[in-house]
Design a protein around this motif. Structure first.
Motif, PDB file in Angstrom:
ATOM      1  N   LEU A   1      12.282   4.883  16.478  1.00  0.00           N
ATOM      2  CA  LEU A   1      11.140   5.693  16.883  1.00  0.00           C
ATOM      3  C   LEU A   1      10.606   6.473  15.682  1.00  0.00           C
ATOM      4  CD1 LEU A   1      12.608   7.115  20.209  1.00  0.00           C
ATOM      5  CD2 LEU A   1      10.706   5.496  20.018  1.00  0.00           C
ATOM      6  N   PRO A   2       9.279   6.676  15.616  1.00  0.00           N
ATOM      7  CA  PRO A   2       8.705   7.453  14.509  1.00  0.00           C
ATOM      8  C   PRO A   2       9.360   8.821  14.333  1.00  0.00           C
ATOM      9  CG  PRO A   2       6.965   6.368  15.740  1.00  0.00           C
ATOM     10  CD  PRO A   2       8.229   6.125  16.497  1.00  0.00           C
ATOM     11  N   SER A   3       9.645   9.510  15.438  1.00  0.00           N
ATOM     12  CA  SER A   3      10.255  10.845  15.347  1.00  0.00           C
ATOM     13  C   SER A   3      11.666  10.769  14.752  1.00  0.00           C
ATOM     14  CB  SER A   3      10.308  11.495  16.725  1.00  0.00           C
ATOM     15  OG  SER A   3      10.985  10.651  17.639  1.00  0.00           O
ATOM     16  N   GLU A   4      12.397   9.683  15.074  1.00  0.00           N
ATOM     17  CA  GLU A   4      13.746   9.508  14.529  1.00  0.00           C
ATOM     18  C   GLU A   4      13.688   9.275  13.030  1.00  0.00           C
ATOM     19  OE1 GLU A   4      15.939   7.400  18.380  1.00  0.00           O
ATOM     20  OE2 GLU A   4      15.040   6.143  16.836  1.00  0.00           O
ATOM     21  N   LEU A   5      12.689   8.504  12.587  1.00  0.00           N
ATOM     22  CA  LEU A   5      12.561   8.236  11.154  1.00  0.00           C
ATOM     23  C   LEU A   5      12.321   9.532  10.393  1.00  0.00           C
ATOM     24  CD1 LEU A   5      12.407   6.120   8.870  1.00  0.00           C
ATOM     25  CD2 LEU A   5       9.941   6.257   9.110  1.00  0.00           C
ATOM     26  N   LYS A   6      11.400  10.346  10.901  1.00  0.00           N
ATOM     27  CA  LYS A   6      11.078  11.610  10.233  1.00  0.00           C
ATOM     28  C   LYS A   6      12.323  12.494  10.130  1.00  0.00           C
ATOM     29  CE  LYS A   6       7.766  15.338  10.114  1.00  0.00           C
ATOM     30  NZ  LYS A   6       7.396  16.503  10.886  1.00  0.00           N
TER      31      LYS A   6
ATOM     32  N   LEU B   1       1.485   6.147  15.389  1.00  0.00           N
ATOM     33  CA  LEU B   1       2.453   5.135  15.823  1.00  0.00           C
ATOM     34  C   LEU B   1       3.045   5.515  17.173  1.00  0.00           C
ATOM     35  CD1 LEU B   1       4.134   4.620  12.343  1.00  0.00           C
ATOM     36  CD2 LEU B   1       2.833   2.877  13.578  1.00  0.00           C
ATOM     37  N   GLU B   2       3.380   6.804  17.335  1.00  0.00           N
ATOM     38  CA  GLU B   2       3.897   7.302  18.620  1.00  0.00           C
ATOM     39  C   GLU B   2       2.882   7.038  19.724  1.00  0.00           C
ATOM     40  OE1 GLU B   2       6.766   8.987  19.491  1.00  0.00           O
ATOM     41  OE2 GLU B   2       7.478  10.059  17.719  1.00  0.00           O
ATOM     42  N   ARG B   3       1.626   7.371  19.440  1.00  0.00           N
ATOM     43  CA  ARG B   3       0.551   7.237  20.422  1.00  0.00           C
ATOM     44  C   ARG B   3       0.384   5.778  20.848  1.00  0.00           C
ATOM     45  NH1 ARG B   3      -2.715  10.322  17.640  1.00  0.00           N
ATOM     46  NH2 ARG B   3      -3.749   8.587  16.636  1.00  0.00           N
TER      47      ARG B   3
ATOM     48  N   VAL C   1       0.859  -1.184   0.000  1.00  0.00           N
ATOM     49  CA  VAL C   1       0.000   0.000   0.000  1.00  0.00           C
ATOM     50  C   VAL C   1       0.899   1.240   0.000  1.00  0.00           C
ATOM     51  CG1 VAL C   1      -1.773   1.273   1.276  1.00  0.00           C
ATOM     52  CG2 VAL C   1      -1.718  -1.226   1.397  1.00  0.00           C
ATOM     53  N   ALA C   2       0.698   2.129  -0.976  1.00  0.00           N
ATOM     54  CA  ALA C   2       1.489   3.357  -1.041  1.00  0.00           C
ATOM     55  C   ALA C   2       0.905   4.405  -0.108  1.00  0.00           C
ATOM     56  CB  ALA C   2       1.514   3.886  -2.470  1.00  0.00           C
ATOM     57  N   ILE C   3       1.778   5.087   0.626  1.00  0.00           N
ATOM     58  CA  ILE C   3       1.356   6.172   1.519  1.00  0.00           C
ATOM     59  C   ILE C   3       2.176   7.414   1.175  1.00  0.00           C
ATOM     60  CG2 ILE C   3       1.131   6.924   3.916  1.00  0.00           C
ATOM     61  CD1 ILE C   3       1.375   3.867   4.646  1.00  0.00           C
ATOM     62  N   ASP C   4       1.493   8.491   0.884  1.00  0.00           N
ATOM     63  CA  ASP C   4       2.158   9.759   0.588  1.00  0.00           C
ATOM     64  C   ASP C   4       2.951  10.219   1.815  1.00  0.00           C
ATOM     65  OD1 ASP C   4       2.299  12.391  -1.009  1.00  0.00           O
ATOM     66  OD2 ASP C   4       1.446  12.991   0.925  1.00  0.00           O
ATOM     67  N   TRP C   5       4.182  10.692   1.609  1.00  0.00           N
ATOM     68  CA  TRP C   5       5.057  11.068   2.730  1.00  0.00           C
ATOM     69  C   TRP C   5       4.418  12.107   3.650  1.00  0.00           C
ATOM     70  CZ3 TRP C   5       8.578   9.552   5.868  1.00  0.00           C
ATOM     71  CH2 TRP C   5       9.312  10.455   6.632  1.00  0.00           C
ATOM     72  N   ASP C   6       3.738  13.111   3.059  1.00  0.00           N
ATOM     73  CA  ASP C   6       3.133  14.160   3.886  1.00  0.00           C
ATOM     74  C   ASP C   6       2.049  13.585   4.799  1.00  0.00           C
ATOM     75  OD1 ASP C   6       4.795  16.150   2.902  1.00  0.00           O
ATOM     76  OD2 ASP C   6       3.476  16.539   1.208  1.00  0.00           O
ATOM     77  N   SER C   7       1.189  12.721   4.259  1.00  0.00           N
ATOM     78  CA  SER C   7       0.154  12.142   5.116  1.00  0.00           C
ATOM     79  C   SER C   7       0.768  11.139   6.088  1.00  0.00           C
ATOM     80  CB  SER C   7      -0.981  11.518   4.294  1.00  0.00           C
ATOM     81  OG  SER C   7      -0.531  10.415   3.574  1.00  0.00           O
ATOM     82  N   PHE C   8       1.857  10.487   5.689  1.00  0.00           N
ATOM     83  CA  PHE C   8       2.573   9.594   6.611  1.00  0.00           C
ATOM     84  C   PHE C   8       3.051  10.391   7.838  1.00  0.00           C
ATOM     85  CE2 PHE C   8       6.459   7.241   7.946  1.00  0.00           C
ATOM     86  CZ  PHE C   8       5.880   6.006   8.207  1.00  0.00           C
ATOM     87  N   CYS C   9       3.604  11.571   7.577  1.00  0.00           N
ATOM     88  CA  CYS C   9       4.097  12.426   8.673  1.00  0.00           C
ATOM     89  C   CYS C   9       2.949  12.985   9.514  1.00  0.00           C
ATOM     90  CB  CYS C   9       4.930  13.576   8.129  1.00  0.00           C
ATOM     91  SG  CYS C   9       6.499  13.036   7.455  1.00  0.00           S
ATOM     92  N   GLU C  10       1.856  13.373   8.837  1.00  0.00           N
ATOM     93  CA  GLU C  10       0.748  14.025   9.539  1.00  0.00           C
ATOM     94  C   GLU C  10      -0.130  13.047  10.311  1.00  0.00           C
ATOM     95  OE1 GLU C  10      -1.355  16.297   6.551  1.00  0.00           O
ATOM     96  OE2 GLU C  10       0.533  17.253   5.973  1.00  0.00           O
ATOM     97  N   ARG C  11      -0.379  11.858   9.710  1.00  0.00           N
ATOM     98  CA  ARG C  11      -1.326  10.930  10.317  1.00  0.00           C
ATOM     99  C   ARG C  11      -0.675   9.709  10.937  1.00  0.00           C
ATOM    100  NH1 ARG C  11      -3.987  11.509   5.302  1.00  0.00           N
ATOM    101  NH2 ARG C  11      -5.444  13.249   5.317  1.00  0.00           N
ATOM    102  N   TRP C  12       0.201   9.060  10.167  1.00  0.00           N
ATOM    103  CA  TRP C  12       0.760   7.778  10.602  1.00  0.00           C
ATOM    104  C   TRP C  12       1.729   7.918  11.768  1.00  0.00           C
ATOM    105  CZ3 TRP C  12      -0.114   2.778   8.536  1.00  0.00           C
ATOM    106  CH2 TRP C  12      -1.041   2.746   7.488  1.00  0.00           C
ATOM    107  N   LEU C  13       2.708   8.807  11.622  1.00  0.00           N
ATOM    108  CA  LEU C  13       3.742   8.898  12.664  1.00  0.00           C
ATOM    109  C   LEU C  13       3.168   9.258  14.033  1.00  0.00           C
ATOM    110  CD1 LEU C  13       6.765  10.398  10.683  1.00  0.00           C
ATOM    111  CD2 LEU C  13       6.392   8.026  11.383  1.00  0.00           C
ATOM    112  N   PRO C  14       2.262  10.261  14.132  1.00  0.00           N
ATOM    113  CA  PRO C  14       1.666  10.547  15.443  1.00  0.00           C
ATOM    114  C   PRO C  14       0.888   9.350  15.997  1.00  0.00           C
ATOM    115  CG  PRO C  14       1.264  12.363  13.926  1.00  0.00           C
ATOM    116  CD  PRO C  14       1.841  11.242  13.116  1.00  0.00           C
TER     117      PRO C  14
END
Length: 121
Positions: free
Chosen positions: A108-113, A86-88, A71-84
């Motif tokens: 960690l999600p923040s490290e990846l970003k 995953l952190e949560r 499944v392709a995920i756009d980087w911007d939506s990955f940062c806006e929706r997915w990473l928070p």
């Protein structure tokens, strides 16, 4: 920095470079959703890949991923929706997992970003 890069460092570097270029992250899912298996350190990680071909290759060789689809995920939506999210959920991000055992580097999600954004410059 001397010495040879570890496999995990190489996978992370490849992931960051490719995602910085394509602005796309690849996940895999099946009828039950997205996998987040427990890793060697006892923490759960959700795997992502920097290309569809990498994800497809893992699906083709790792028995626990049989039947999954990329499944392709756009980087911007990955940062806006997915990473928070995953952190949560206290999940790590698995980076370009490889091999029959589907293993690789988790961070960690923040490290990846931060790593991907460093590769953009």
């Amino acid at each position: 920095m001397g010495g040879t890069m570890s496999t995990s460092a190489i996978q992370l570097a490849a992931f960051c470079t490719e995602v910085a270029q394509t602005r796309t992250v690849w996940a895999v899912k099946d009828g039950n959703g997205f996998p987040a298996p427990v890793g060697t350190d006892g923490k759960r990680a959700m795997p992502f890949w920097s290309s569809e071909s990498r994800a497809l290759h893992l699906i083709s060789i790792a028995p626990q991923f049989t039947g999954f689809k990329p499944v392709a995920i756009d980087w911007d939506s990955f940062c806006e929706r997915w990473l928070p999210g995953l952190e949560r959920d206290d999940l790590l991000v698995g980076v370009n997992w490889v091999g029959v055992r589907a293993s690789g580097f988790d961070l960690l999600p923040s490290e990846l970003k931060a790593n991907v954004e460093a590769a953009v410059r």
